[in-house]
Scaffold this motif. Sequence first.
Motif: not given
Length: 155
Positions: A83-84, A107-113, A115-120
């Motif tokens: 959800f994050i 800045v946001d999209i780097v954080l998104l990347l 979190f996507i990696l952590i999510n995976i």
Amino acid sequence: MRNLYKLIISLAIPLIVGYLGSLFTFTSVNSWYLTLKKPSFNPPNWIFAPVWTFLFILIGLSFYFIWKKGYSRENKFAFFVYFIQLFLNLLWSLLFFGLKNPFLGLVDIVLLLIFILINIYLFYKISKISAYLLLPYLLWVSFASILNFYIFILN
């Protein structure tokens, strides 16, 4: 029947996030965005909606396979990270298109990347198919990050 409800909700959540993000995008894509200098590899605008729709479906399916296993203490953090990253996805549209700020978008999209990696990683421990379903999302957001970076630099 219970799993059908989970499937519908799992698909609806990212599609709603995508729709909300498109509200910010729609206001700028045919005005402000057209005035920006973009790199030569910038795809045509029409490609974004179908790609994102497909990706949001994959994201929803990924979550469905996790949720089907139940909400337990072990996968609670995976739900939280999921959800994050959806929130960060929505936030990017607000920052980049809504506020017309490529730097904040970057800045946001780097954080998104991240979190996507952590999510995976977290989903992989619970359901390998869920992790694999997120790989196209990771690739597209990686490409979008490069595009965002170049737009920031060029403007």
